[in-house]
Scaffold this motif. Sequence first.
Motif, short mmCIF file in Angstrom:
data_model
loop_
_atom_site.label_atom_id
_atom_site.label_comp_id
_atom_site.label_asym_id
_atom_site.label_seq_id
_atom_site.Cartn_x
_atom_site.Cartn_y
_atom_site.Cartn_z
N GLU A 42 -0.53 -1.46 11.71
CA GLU A 42 -1.14 -1.57 10.17
C GLU A 42 -2.55 -2.37 10.22
OE1 GLU A 42 0.09 0.87 9.16
OE2 GLU A 42 2.30 0.77 8.94
N MET A 66 -4.52 1.23 9.44
CA MET A 66 -5.25 2.13 8.56
C MET A 66 -6.80 1.29 8.61
SD MET A 66 -2.46 2.15 5.62
CE MET A 66 -1.66 0.95 6.40
N GLN A 73 10.90 10.34 11.27
CA GLN A 73 10.49 9.28 10.53
C GLN A 73 11.23 9.08 9.26
OE1 GLN A 73 6.34 9.16 8.37
NE2 GLN A 73 5.85 8.17 10.37
N TYR A 133 0.96 -1.33 -0.12
CA TYR A 133 -0.04 -0.09 -0.10
C TYR A 133 0.82 1.11 0.12
CZ TYR A 133 1.19 -1.05 4.86
OH TYR A 133 1.80 -1.55 5.90
N CYS A 134 2.02 1.19 0.18
CA CYS A 134 2.90 2.16 0.65
C CYS A 134 3.79 2.72 -0.43
CB CYS A 134 3.69 2.01 1.76
SG CYS A 134 5.07 3.41 2.46
N LYS A 140 3.25 1.36 13.75
CA LYS A 140 1.75 1.05 13.63
C LYS A 140 1.76 -0.50 13.36
CE LYS A 140 0.32 5.54 11.96
NZ LYS A 140 -0.59 6.08 11.14
N PRO A 176 -7.49 6.68 7.29
CA PRO A 176 -7.70 6.02 6.11
C PRO A 176 -6.70 5.54 5.02
CG PRO A 176 -8.17 8.33 6.02
CD PRO A 176 -7.71 8.03 7.53
N PHE A 177 -6.81 4.41 4.70
CA PHE A 177 -5.90 4.10 3.62
C PHE A 177 -6.21 5.11 2.44
CE2 PHE A 177 -6.24 1.88 -0.56
CZ PHE A 177 -4.98 1.63 -0.71
N ILE A 178 -5.06 5.44 1.77
CA ILE A 178 -5.40 6.11 0.35
C ILE A 178 -4.47 5.53 -0.67
CG2 ILE A 178 -4.74 8.41 -0.70
CD1 ILE A 178 -4.76 9.74 2.15
N SER A 231 -3.10 11.14 6.96
CA SER A 231 -4.07 10.79 5.80
C SER A 231 -5.46 11.14 6.07
CB SER A 231 -3.91 9.33 5.60
OG SER A 231 -4.44 8.65 6.92
N TYR A 252 1.49 8.10 0.11
CA TYR A 252 0.34 8.21 -0.69
C TYR A 252 0.36 9.52 -1.51
CZ TYR A 252 -0.89 10.21 3.88
OH TYR A 252 -0.84 10.86 4.80
N1 5AD Z 1 -2.63 5.16 2.91
C1 5AD Z 1 -2.77 5.75 3.95
N2 5AD Z 1 -1.98 5.37 5.02
C2 5AD Z 1 -0.49 4.84 4.74
N3 5AD Z 1 0.44 4.45 5.28
C3 5AD Z 1 1.09 3.82 4.44
N4 5AD Z 1 0.63 3.59 3.21
C4 5AD Z 1 -0.60 4.42 3.05
C5 5AD Z 1 -1.52 4.79 2.37
N5 5AD Z 1 -1.43 4.38 1.00
C6 5AD Z 1 0.72 4.66 6.49
C7 5AD Z 1 0.95 3.54 7.47
C8 5AD Z 1 2.53 3.79 8.02
C9 5AD Z 1 2.42 5.26 7.89
C10 5AD Z 1 4.08 5.90 7.94
O1 5AD Z 1 1.67 5.75 6.77
O2 5AD Z 1 0.30 3.29 8.40
O3 5AD Z 1 2.74 3.26 9.13
#
Ligand code: 5AD
Length: 335
Positions: free
Chosen positions: A163, A201, A97, A59-60, A161, A231-233, A272, A307
């Motif tokens: 996650e 997330m 970080q 996701y990252c 995290k 939230p996941f982005i 996020s 993201y």
């Molecule tokens: N969307 C939202 N949060 C994210 N993280 C990593 N990728 C995404 C994403 N696509 C968050 C994770 C990580 C933090 C540094 O960023 O929770 O621990």
Amino acid sequence: MMTPTTQLNKTEIVKLLSLDDFSSVYAEADEVRRKAVGDVVHLRAIIEFSNICKRQCIYCGLNRDNRQLQRFRMSPDKIVEVAAKAVAAGYRTIVLQSGEDDYFTAERLGNIVRDIKKLKVGDKLRMDEGDAPYITLSCGERNREELKSLREAGADRYLLKHETANTKLYESLHPCGTLENRLNCLKTIYDLGYETGSGFMIGLPGQTLEMIAEDLLLLKKLSCKMAGIGPFISNPKTMLARAPNGDPELARRAVAIARLLLPEANLPVTTSLSVLSGSMKNPFTGGANVIMKKVTPDEYKSAYEIYPADFARTDIEADRRNLEETIRSYGRQPL
Ligand code: 5AD
């Protein structure tokens, strides 16, 4: 009698998350926040000092397989210089970080921590003027020896995290690691006397409300002092390019429940969540009491692309003043 909200179980949490009208839970979380940690909103300065990462979290945007990202690494001197500016602007906590970048060995990072610890929080109005800033590390999984030496160097807190607390989901997202290792690392962090921070997330592909309830309960089990819930982005440069974004409302609900479960915790409005919330009136209602402000120099800021998001240019002093003013306008007290 009703169960005290600090003891909510999984079924009860799922029920709360799926309420049609959540407003009474927000109000309760706000009340718990006020009683347990007061009206202070903690401002943290975050320096994103390297986007080089050996992991493959799908996701990252920083994952090592993303060839479309320009990689950078700030020099130790530059990191300390930026930290000094943030401290001069009034920040009492510096969050460091990075991706999991082997260049920053415990020794190198430890030296940076020691240098930042020599700085003095200078604002005359603050009670503990003359104290060193607090340091939060958020640099991924490290072994016990490394974590121990970083703690000895003066790091106060560690953010890692989890996650997702669901083993299957965790495995599907992390070809590079296991939930078990992650949790062992968090346990070590706690045992070494760091203030422990975890988080997760919302809206990961395949995630259910039951899983979110488990995420929330895990925060408690880990004795977290801090928890970042966002939230996941979807990042177009990752394998999850086509996955929908997480629901910011659900993320806010999870933060509120985290406040009920952990009255004393420090709960940030995650970046996020701010990104997906647009110009929401007051993001600190419903439980949150922390915000992290990027002080990363502009030349690196856009490359720290976990993201996609547009971040304004950095002016450490002015950003801090504006943020303080905004927080005061909500009737809260910036610190
Ligand atoms: N969307 C939202 N949060 C994210 N993280 C990593 N990728 C995404 C994403 N696509 C968050 C994770 C990580 C933090 C540094 O960023 O929770 O621990």
